[in-house]
Motif scaffolding. Structure first.
Motif, PDB file in Angstrom:
ATOM      1  N   GLY A   1      11.214 118.237 -58.178  1.00  0.00           N
ATOM      2  CA  GLY A   1       9.971 117.508 -58.428  1.00  0.00           C
ATOM      3  C   GLY A   1       8.716 118.705 -59.181  1.00  0.00           C
ATOM      4  N   LEU A   2       9.180 120.148 -59.242  1.00  0.00           N
ATOM      5  CA  LEU A   2       7.939 121.273 -59.822  1.00  0.00           C
ATOM      6  C   LEU A   2       7.857 121.303 -61.457  1.00  0.00           C
ATOM      7  N   GLU A   3       6.918 120.381 -61.964  1.00  0.00           N
ATOM      8  CA  GLU A   3       6.687 120.225 -63.787  1.00  0.00           C
ATOM      9  C   GLU A   3       6.364 121.607 -63.913  1.00  0.00           C
ATOM     10  N   PRO A   4       7.086 121.852 -65.140  1.00  0.00           N
ATOM     11  CA  PRO A   4       7.097 123.392 -66.236  1.00  0.00           C
ATOM     12  C   PRO A   4       5.884 123.187 -66.891  1.00  0.00           C
ATOM     13  N   CYS A   5       4.946 124.543 -66.728  1.00  0.00           N
ATOM     14  CA  CYS A   5       4.475 124.821 -67.834  1.00  0.00           C
ATOM     15  C   CYS A   5       4.753 125.257 -68.958  1.00  0.00           C
ATOM     16  N   PRO A   6       3.450 124.811 -70.126  1.00  0.00           N
ATOM     17  CA  PRO A   6       4.506 125.954 -71.238  1.00  0.00           C
ATOM     18  C   PRO A   6       5.106 126.503 -71.245  1.00  0.00           C
ATOM     19  N   LEU A   7       4.701 128.107 -70.513  1.00  0.00           N
ATOM     20  CA  LEU A   7       5.611 128.981 -70.858  1.00  0.00           C
ATOM     21  C   LEU A   7       6.752 129.098 -70.158  1.00  0.00           C
TER      22      LEU A   7
ATOM     23  N   ARG B   1       4.701 137.954 -69.337  1.00  0.00           N
ATOM     24  CA  ARG B   1       2.919 137.419 -69.716  1.00  0.00           C
ATOM     25  C   ARG B   1       2.868 136.637 -68.533  1.00  0.00           C
ATOM     26  N   HIS B   2       3.711 135.438 -68.062  1.00  0.00           N
ATOM     27  CA  HIS B   2       3.482 134.756 -67.475  1.00  0.00           C
ATOM     28  C   HIS B   2       2.823 135.301 -65.730  1.00  0.00           C
ATOM     29  N   VAL B   3       4.290 136.110 -65.556  1.00  0.00           N
ATOM     30  CA  VAL B   3       3.463 137.327 -64.079  1.00  0.00           C
ATOM     31  C   VAL B   3       2.376 137.568 -64.049  1.00  0.00           C
TER      32      VAL B   3
ATOM     33  N   LEU C   1       3.261 125.235 -85.594  1.00  0.00           N
ATOM     34  CA  LEU C   1       3.917 124.853 -84.794  1.00  0.00           C
ATOM     35  C   LEU C   1       3.579 126.428 -83.706  1.00  0.00           C
ATOM     36  N   TRP C   2       2.749 127.924 -85.209  1.00  0.00           N
ATOM     37  CA  TRP C   2       2.285 129.002 -84.698  1.00  0.00           C
ATOM     38  C   TRP C   2       1.133 129.015 -84.350  1.00  0.00           C
ATOM     39  N   ASP C   3      -0.046 127.868 -84.062  1.00  0.00           N
ATOM     40  CA  ASP C   3      -0.757 127.716 -83.123  1.00  0.00           C
ATOM     41  C   ASP C   3      -0.370 127.210 -81.933  1.00  0.00           C
ATOM     42  N   VAL C   4       0.694 127.066 -81.728  1.00  0.00           N
ATOM     43  CA  VAL C   4       0.882 126.540 -80.436  1.00  0.00           C
ATOM     44  C   VAL C   4       1.599 127.622 -79.885  1.00  0.00           C
ATOM     45  N   MET C   5       2.360 128.532 -80.878  1.00  0.00           N
ATOM     46  CA  MET C   5       3.243 129.469 -80.216  1.00  0.00           C
ATOM     47  C   MET C   5       1.820 130.281 -79.005  1.00  0.00           C
ATOM     48  N   SER C   6       0.902 130.996 -80.455  1.00  0.00           N
ATOM     49  CA  SER C   6      -0.140 131.890 -80.187  1.00  0.00           C
ATOM     50  C   SER C   6      -1.586 130.886 -78.834  1.00  0.00           C
ATOM     51  N   ARG C   7      -1.404 129.571 -78.711  1.00  0.00           N
ATOM     52  CA  ARG C   7      -1.626 129.003 -77.349  1.00  0.00           C
ATOM     53  C   ARG C   7      -0.845 129.158 -76.086  1.00  0.00           C
ATOM     54  N   VAL C   8       0.057 128.799 -76.731  1.00  0.00           N
ATOM     55  CA  VAL C   8       0.661 128.855 -74.579  1.00  0.00           C
ATOM     56  C   VAL C   8       0.805 130.360 -74.760  1.00  0.00           C
ATOM     57  N   LEU C   9       1.297 131.152 -75.717  1.00  0.00           N
ATOM     58  CA  LEU C   9       1.089 132.115 -75.091  1.00  0.00           C
ATOM     59  C   LEU C   9       0.286 132.925 -74.701  1.00  0.00           C
ATOM     60  N   SER C  10      -0.843 132.122 -75.151  1.00  0.00           N
ATOM     61  CA  SER C  10      -1.875 133.124 -74.105  1.00  0.00           C
ATOM     62  C   SER C  10      -2.233 132.215 -73.082  1.00  0.00           C
ATOM     63  N   GLY C  11      -1.555 131.645 -72.714  1.00  0.00           N
ATOM     64  CA  GLY C  11      -1.975 130.784 -71.111  1.00  0.00           C
ATOM     65  C   GLY C  11      -2.854 130.080 -70.416  1.00  0.00           C
ATOM     66  N   SER C  12      -3.073 128.995 -70.371  1.00  0.00           N
ATOM     67  CA  SER C  12      -3.752 128.335 -69.447  1.00  0.00           C
ATOM     68  C   SER C  12      -3.935 128.260 -67.935  1.00  0.00           C
TER      69      SER C  12
ATOM     70  N   GLU D   1      -2.892 126.258 -65.907  1.00  0.00           N
ATOM     71  CA  GLU D   1      -1.714 125.524 -65.383  1.00  0.00           C
ATOM     72  C   GLU D   1      -0.495 126.309 -65.272  1.00  0.00           C
ATOM     73  N   CYS D   2      -0.721 127.688 -65.787  1.00  0.00           N
ATOM     74  CA  CYS D   2       0.530 128.409 -65.989  1.00  0.00           C
ATOM     75  C   CYS D   2      -0.043 129.772 -64.815  1.00  0.00           C
TER      76      CYS D   2
END
Length: 183
Positions: free
Chosen positions: A38-44, A92-94, A120-131, A133-134
């Protein structure tokens, strides 16, 4: 047969099947953690899955094709690039999880929303910057967090295309020398 001897004689198909097996194992664990625990994956986490699947696709195509010469090097390089991307995202996640709580980036919109609304490029840059939830540590095994296990999995998986490349390059160099001596 010793491992070193097998590694020198292994075909592209055998190396790729080994890599594909590792990818299947990593995805099986990820899907078990999502649907069984039941662990939901974060964007990373999702981007790490994309890297595993990408490497798996290159390994699968290499196993089916089983090229004799330079094709093995091409499949090895493509799989290695996917693995390196996975190492980057998992690393990056670690790192995000190691930040003090006051340094963690704030939570942003969900990945589904961003995919619908942003390029897509904006999504990738936002996800890789982390949040935020990550940065949440959802679980660990023997004191090692899930992103750390994933990073370890990518490093282990990275040995496979590197070994494939070394074996192919050595085999190519020895066949070139053999042709040169025959002339």
């Amino acid at each position: 047969m010793q491992i070193k001897e097998w590694a020198a004689r292994a075909s592209v198909r055998q190396w790729c099947l080994l890599g594909l097996l590792m990818c299947c194992f990593m995805m099986a664990v990820a899907l078990y953690l999502q649907y069984g625990v039941g662990l939901e994956p974060c964007p990373l986490c999702i981007f790490q899955r994309v890297a595993v699947i990408s490497a798996g696709v290159f390994f699968l195509i290499g196993a089916i094709h089983n090229p004799k010469h330079w094709g093995g090097i091409v499949y090895g390089i493509l799989a290695l690039l996917a693995v390196l991307a996975g190492i980057g995202v998992a690393g990056r996640h670690v790192w995000i999880q190691s930040l003090p709580p006051d340094s963690v980036p704030s939570c942003g919109p969900g990945l589904d929303y961003m995919m619908d609304m942003l390029p897509l490029w904006d999504v990738m840059s936002r996800v890789l910057s982390g949040s935020g939830e990550c940065a949440a540590v959802e679980g660990s095994l023997w004191g090692v967090t899930l992103p750390q296990w994933t990073l370890l999995g990518f490093v282990v998986m990275g040995v496979i295309p590197v070994a494939l490349l070394i074996a192919r390059l050595k085999r190519g160099a020895s066949s070139t020398r053999a042709v040169g001596h025959a002339s």
